[in-house]
Structures are given as structure tokens and as C-alpha cells.
Design an enzyme around this catalytic site. Structure first.
Site, PDB file in Angstrom:
ATOM      1  N   LYS A 267     -12.734 128.359  57.375  1.00 29.32           N
ATOM      2  CA  LYS A 267     -11.583 128.355  56.696  1.00 29.32           C
ATOM      3  C   LYS A 267     -11.646 127.631  55.309  1.00 29.32           C
ATOM      4  CE  LYS A 267      -9.594 127.626  61.526  1.00 29.32           C
ATOM      5  NZ  LYS A 267      -7.763 127.816  61.814  1.00 29.32           N
TER       6      LYS A 267
ATOM      7  N   TYR B  19      -5.234 136.953  62.641  1.00 29.50           N
ATOM      8  CA  TYR B  19      -4.086 135.946  63.304  1.00 29.50           C
ATOM      9  C   TYR B  19      -3.019 136.962  64.217  1.00 29.50           C
ATOM     10  CZ  TYR B  19      -6.811 131.581  62.505  1.00 29.50           C
ATOM     11  OH  TYR B  19      -7.750 130.775  61.857  1.00 29.50           O
TER      12      TYR B  19
ATOM     13  N   PHE C 122       3.767 128.143  63.841  1.00 31.19           N
ATOM     14  CA  PHE C 122       2.642 127.498  63.089  1.00 31.19           C
ATOM     15  C   PHE C 122       2.181 129.000  62.349  1.00 31.19           C
ATOM     16  CE2 PHE C 122       0.749 127.887  67.426  1.00 31.19           C
ATOM     17  CZ  PHE C 122      -0.236 128.727  66.650  1.00 31.19           C
TER      18      PHE C 122
ATOM     19  N   ARG D 190     -18.161 128.384  70.612  1.00 33.69           N
ATOM     20  CA  ARG D 190     -16.683 127.506  70.596  1.00 33.69           C
ATOM     21  C   ARG D 190     -17.482 126.371  71.148  1.00 33.69           C
ATOM     22  NH1 ARG D 190     -11.535 129.618  69.775  1.00 33.69           N
ATOM     23  NH2 ARG D 190     -10.834 128.866  71.837  1.00 33.69           N
TER      24      ARG D 190
ATOM     25  N   THR E 117      -9.365 122.930  69.921  1.00 33.88           N
ATOM     26  CA  THR E 117      -8.093 123.693  68.481  1.00 33.88           C
ATOM     27  C   THR E 117      -8.000 122.359  67.732  1.00 33.88           C
ATOM     28  OG1 THR E 117      -7.587 125.683  69.772  1.00 33.88           O
ATOM     29  CG2 THR E 117      -6.045 124.848  68.217  1.00 33.88           C
TER      30      THR E 117
ATOM     31  N   ARG F  27     -15.651 119.999  64.559  1.00 37.48           N
ATOM     32  CA  ARG F  27     -13.636 119.778  64.416  1.00 37.48           C
ATOM     33  C   ARG F  27     -14.160 117.880  65.334  1.00 37.48           C
ATOM     34  NH1 ARG F  27     -11.029 125.009  67.212  1.00 37.48           N
ATOM     35  NH2 ARG F  27     -10.770 125.604  65.356  1.00 37.48           N
TER      36      ARG F  27
ATOM     37  N   ASN G  52      -8.292 122.042  60.959  1.00 38.21           N
ATOM     38  CA  ASN G  52     -10.137 122.544  61.337  1.00 38.21           C
ATOM     39  C   ASN G  52     -10.933 122.680  61.218  1.00 38.21           C
ATOM     40  OD1 ASN G  52      -8.772 124.610  62.749  1.00 38.21           O
ATOM     41  ND2 ASN G  52      -8.184 124.476  64.672  1.00 38.21           N
TER      42      ASN G  52
ATOM     43  N   HIS H  54     -13.199 128.836  62.658  1.00 45.31           N
ATOM     44  CA  HIS H  54     -12.673 129.905  63.149  1.00 45.31           C
ATOM     45  C   HIS H  54     -13.791 130.532  64.077  1.00 45.31           C
ATOM     46  CE1 HIS H  54     -11.238 133.075  65.368  1.00 45.31           C
ATOM     47  NE2 HIS H  54     -11.937 133.614  65.341  1.00 45.31           N
TER      48      HIS H  54
ATOM     49  N   GLU I 157     -12.685 141.293  65.644  1.00 45.61           N
ATOM     50  CA  GLU I 157     -12.965 139.879  64.351  1.00 45.61           C
ATOM     51  C   GLU I 157     -13.790 140.689  63.488  1.00 45.61           C
ATOM     52  OE1 GLU I 157     -12.583 136.379  65.923  1.00 45.61           O
ATOM     53  OE2 GLU I 157     -10.618 136.798  67.330  1.00 45.61           O
TER      54      GLU I 157
END
Ligand code: UDP
Length: 160
Positions: A20, A60, A68, A96, A102, A113, A123, A126, A137
């Protein structure tokens, strides 16, 4: 029992991984790519893109209506995103694990993270959370022609 003919998890599994804007601005592209590369995963798609609001909202979509959602989509469209497709055995689930929780303050050290981030809205990365979202995605961010089909020279050194 005899597992000689069991196929096992596919080495062709794919996950959508995106750095990101905070990760790009903070100079973390090479660090993040290195982690996936060194693990033994194979990069089959990559591009830098400042996503438009339509793409951010589609990406998203599951969070639409949450408190958020607006700041999340605004942040994603605020700058460069490195969109990637990584391939390998259990890359969705293990990706992940490499990314961490998260909330970065709940992420173990050693995760991306956990090592680099503090706030949830910063963070940095993704990763698809399951096979269906990975497929959705990848199709959202990439044309089929933007995915490279190849066998890595290290294939037989990573997989037995
Ligand atoms: N997010 C946030 N506040 C929250 C929950 C999520 O800012 O309370 C952001 C955070 O950047 C997260 C993203 O929204 O990465 C998507 O949320 P999700 O639950 O899908 O987390 P992820 O799969 O990225 O860990």
C-alpha cells in the site's frame, strides 16, 4: 499409509499481494519482495499503480459501510500501490502469516506488519484471505496477459 501418489497442495496456488502507499513511500518495496522471494515463492505479476476510487472500492467491497471504509479507500487511492501476484504452495495462507495480523501491534515480530508498522490504517501490505478472494482480486487488478507463466529454475530446490 502410502502417500506416494498424493498430489498434496498445489505449487501453482496464487495470491494477490499489494504494498500500500505507506509501504512504497517508506521504501519497503525491496524488503517485502525479498521476503516472498527468499521464502521460495514465485513472482508472476507486478505493477505500480495509483488506483482510482472505483478500483479501491471494488477491492475492499467486503468492508463497504464499515466506519473505516472511507479513510481506507481514500488512503489506497492517495498514492502508489505495488500490485503483485505470488505463486507457490499455500501462498495464500502462509502469505498472511508472513504479513501478520491486521493490527500491527498484535503482529508477531518477524512478520512484515510486526517488524515495520504500528497503526492499523498504516499496515503497509494487503494479502488475499482465501482462494475466492485471491481469484477475485487477481482478476480485478490484472489482465490475464499481465501474468507470467514460467517454471522457476529453483523449482526442484524449493519443492521435493
Ligand atoms: N482497517 C482499519 N481499521 C480497522 C480495520 C481495518 O484501518 O478497524 C484497514 C487496515 O488497513 C486493513 C484493511 O482495513 O488492512 C482491510 O481490513 P481487513 O480486515 O480485510 O484486514 P487485512 O486482511 O488487511 O488484515
Amino acid at each position: 499409509s502410502n502417500h506416494a501418489f498424493a498430489a498434496g497442495p498445489s505449487t501453482k496456488e496464487r495470491s494477490f499481494i499489494a504494498i500500500k502507499p505507506d509501504g512504497v513511500h517508506r521504501g519497503m518495496i525491496s524488503n517485502i519482495i525479498s521476503r516472498f522471494e527468499q521464502k521460495g515463492y514465485k513472482l508472476v505479476g507486478i505493477k505500480v499503480i495509483v488506483p482510482g476510487m472505483d478500483l479501491a472500492k471494488a477491492h475492499y467491497a467486503e468492508h463497504e459501510g464499515k466506519p473505516f471504509f472511507n479513510k481506507l479507500t481514500s488512503f489506497l487511492t492517495s498514492g502508489p500501490v505495488v500490485a503483485m501476484v505470488w505463486e507457490g504452495k499455500e501462498v495464500i495462507k502462509y502469505g498472511r502469516t508472513m504479513i501478520g495480523a491486521t493490527n500491527p501491534l498484535a503482529s508477531a515480530p518477524g512478520t512484515i506488519r510486526g517488524d515495520f508498522c504500528v497503526d492499523m490504517g498504516r499496515n503497509m501490505i494487503h494479502g488475499s484471505d482465501g482462494p475466492e478472494s485471491a481469484q477475485r482480486e487477481i482478476a480485478l487488478w490484472f489482465q490475464p496477459s499481465e501474468i507470467a507463466e514460467y517454471e522457476s529454475a529453483t523449482q526442484s530446490w524449493v519443492y521435493e
